[in-house]
Design a protein around this motif. Structure first.
Motif, mmCIF file in Angstrom:
data_model
loop_
_atom_site.group_PDB
_atom_site.id
_atom_site.type_symbol
_atom_site.label_atom_id
_atom_site.label_comp_id
_atom_site.label_asym_id
_atom_site.label_seq_id
_atom_site.Cartn_x
_atom_site.Cartn_y
_atom_site.Cartn_z
ATOM 1 N N ARG A 66 70.342 20.020 8.682
ATOM 2 C CA ARG A 66 70.793 20.928 9.740
ATOM 3 C C ARG A 66 72.223 21.408 9.567
ATOM 4 O O ARG A 66 72.580 22.497 10.015
ATOM 5 C CB ARG A 66 70.694 20.240 11.112
ATOM 6 C CG ARG A 66 69.301 19.929 11.569
ATOM 7 C CD ARG A 66 69.331 19.390 12.989
ATOM 8 N NE ARG A 66 70.177 18.200 13.114
ATOM 9 C CZ ARG A 66 70.555 17.685 14.281
ATOM 10 N NH1 ARG A 66 70.203 18.273 15.411
ATOM 11 N NH2 ARG A 66 71.284 16.584 14.319
ATOM 12 N N MET A 67 73.084 20.573 8.995
ATOM 13 C CA MET A 67 74.498 20.916 8.849
ATOM 14 C C MET A 67 74.671 21.809 7.625
ATOM 15 O O MET A 67 74.427 21.382 6.487
ATOM 16 C CB MET A 67 75.344 19.648 8.701
ATOM 17 C CG MET A 67 75.210 18.681 9.863
ATOM 18 S SD MET A 67 75.883 19.360 11.394
ATOM 19 C CE MET A 67 75.238 18.156 12.578
ATOM 20 N N LEU A 68 75.052 23.043 7.839
ATOM 21 C CA LEU A 68 75.118 24.036 6.771
ATOM 22 C C LEU A 68 76.536 24.589 6.657
ATOM 23 O O LEU A 68 77.042 25.220 7.591
ATOM 24 C CB LEU A 68 74.143 25.184 7.046
ATOM 25 C CG LEU A 68 72.696 24.781 7.378
ATOM 26 C CD1 LEU A 68 71.870 26.023 7.699
ATOM 27 C CD2 LEU A 68 72.066 23.991 6.236
ATOM 28 N N GLU A 69 77.159 24.368 5.523
ATOM 29 C CA GLU A 69 78.513 24.881 5.287
ATOM 30 C C GLU A 69 78.431 26.209 4.541
ATOM 31 O O GLU A 69 78.121 26.239 3.341
ATOM 32 C CB GLU A 69 79.331 23.873 4.479
ATOM 33 C CG GLU A 69 80.731 24.370 4.136
ATOM 34 C CD GLU A 69 81.452 23.494 3.123
ATOM 35 O OE1 GLU A 69 82.384 24.002 2.475
ATOM 36 O OE2 GLU A 69 81.078 22.308 2.984
ATOM 37 N N GLY A 123 78.470 25.788 9.850
ATOM 38 C CA GLY A 123 79.913 25.628 9.788
ATOM 39 C C GLY A 123 80.506 26.568 8.757
ATOM 40 O O GLY A 123 79.777 27.184 7.968
ATOM 41 N N ALA A 124 81.814 26.667 8.760
ATOM 42 C CA ALA A 124 82.515 27.523 7.811
ATOM 43 C C ALA A 124 83.251 26.679 6.795
ATOM 44 O O ALA A 124 84.004 25.761 7.162
ATOM 45 C CB ALA A 124 83.511 28.430 8.540
ATOM 46 N N GLY A 125 83.044 26.960 5.528
ATOM 47 C CA GLY A 125 83.777 26.296 4.461
ATOM 48 C C GLY A 125 84.871 27.198 3.922
ATOM 49 O O GLY A 125 84.945 28.379 4.261
ATOM 50 N N ALA A 160 84.309 23.158 10.665
ATOM 51 C CA ALA A 160 85.040 23.799 9.576
ATOM 52 C C ALA A 160 85.311 22.792 8.470
ATOM 53 O O ALA A 160 85.440 21.590 8.719
ATOM 54 C CB ALA A 160 86.366 24.373 10.087
ATOM 55 N N VAL A 161 85.381 23.299 7.250
ATOM 56 C CA VAL A 161 85.696 22.490 6.078
ATOM 57 C C VAL A 161 86.764 23.241 5.292
ATOM 58 O O VAL A 161 86.639 24.454 5.072
ATOM 59 C CB VAL A 161 84.452 22.259 5.190
ATOM 60 C CG1 VAL A 161 84.800 21.328 4.029
ATOM 61 C CG2 VAL A 161 83.291 21.696 6.005
ATOM 62 N N SER A 162 87.809 22.537 4.887
ATOM 63 C CA SER A 162 88.877 23.190 4.135
ATOM 64 C C SER A 162 89.027 22.553 2.757
ATOM 65 O O SER A 162 88.766 21.359 2.601
ATOM 66 C CB SER A 162 90.207 23.093 4.901
ATOM 67 O OG SER A 162 90.570 21.736 5.104
#
Length: 213
Positions: free
Chosen positions: A43-46, A71-73, A92-94
């Motif tokens: 389910r968790m999609l970056e 989410g946003a990568g 968010a992912v950085s």
């Protein structure tokens, strides 16, 4: 969990053994790809902010596939964080960490997995209250050995190794006590989007589930 339920970074990491790193060049691919991942149990999609279409793809998934958590990568700035939140991203992912990005994600109510590659990076992120981190680029920055070394001084930190992680070496990372999940792009092979081979994505996603601890 529904589209309005607040998330923590740890919940994002715990949902599946893997967070797929997705690069989308065509908005038309976003919804079928998200549905393919859901069918495979992820389910968790970056969705990375590496293409001009990325924000529109995040918006499409958030609107059309509410069962997924998009989410946003590659969030690198305050503007990225704000734009991602406005598009409907829920985390968010950085690739690295700055205090400005951390605060921007807090302001936008986006749980953040900050990227770290050194002990100094970890200390900066944890000083600002982030204890769930992305180890990037994992293999190139020391891999399993580095994570084992960090488990002592950073005993309270959990990691999502990303960068050079494959189906073959993922179990070595997931066996570590300080690793909750891994990240990678291999669930979306290069030609899958062009061919519309969404069934292949689902099959690859299902393979990942056997990696659960």
């Amino acid at each position: 969990m529904n589209a309005t339920t607040p998330l923590t970074a740890l919940q994002v990491m715990q949902d599946s053994p893997m967070i797929p790193v997705i690069v989308l060049n065509d908005v038309a691919h976003a919804v079928p790809l998200a549905r393919a991942f859901l069918a495979g149990g992820i389910r968790m999609l970056e969705v990375t902010l590496r293409t001009p279409q990325a924000l529109a793809c995040i918006e499409a998934i958030a609107r059309e596939v509410p069962e997924a958590v998009v989410g946003a990568g590659t969030v690198r700035s305050k503007a990225d964080a704000k734009a991602a939140a406005n598009a409907g991203a829920r985390f968010a992912v950085s690739p690295g960490y700055t205090g400005a990005v951390g605060q921007a994600c807090r302001d936008a109510s986006l749980p953040l997995l900050p990227g770290v590659a050194s002990s100094s990076d970890i200390m900066m992120a944890t000083e600002d209250g982030f204890t769930e981190l992305k180890f990037f680029p994992a293999v190139q920055a020391g891999g399993v050995g580095m994570l084992k070394a960090w488990s002592g001084p950073f005993f309270d930190v959990k990691f999502c190794p990303t960068g050079g992680v494959t189906l073959q070496n993922a179990p070595n990372f997931l066996a570590l006590s300080n690793v909750v999940c891994v990240g990678g792009s291999w669930l979306v092979p290069a030609n899958v989007q062009e061919l519309g081979d969404w069934g292949r994505v689902t099959r690859l996603a299902m393979e990942i589930q056997i990696l659960r601890k």
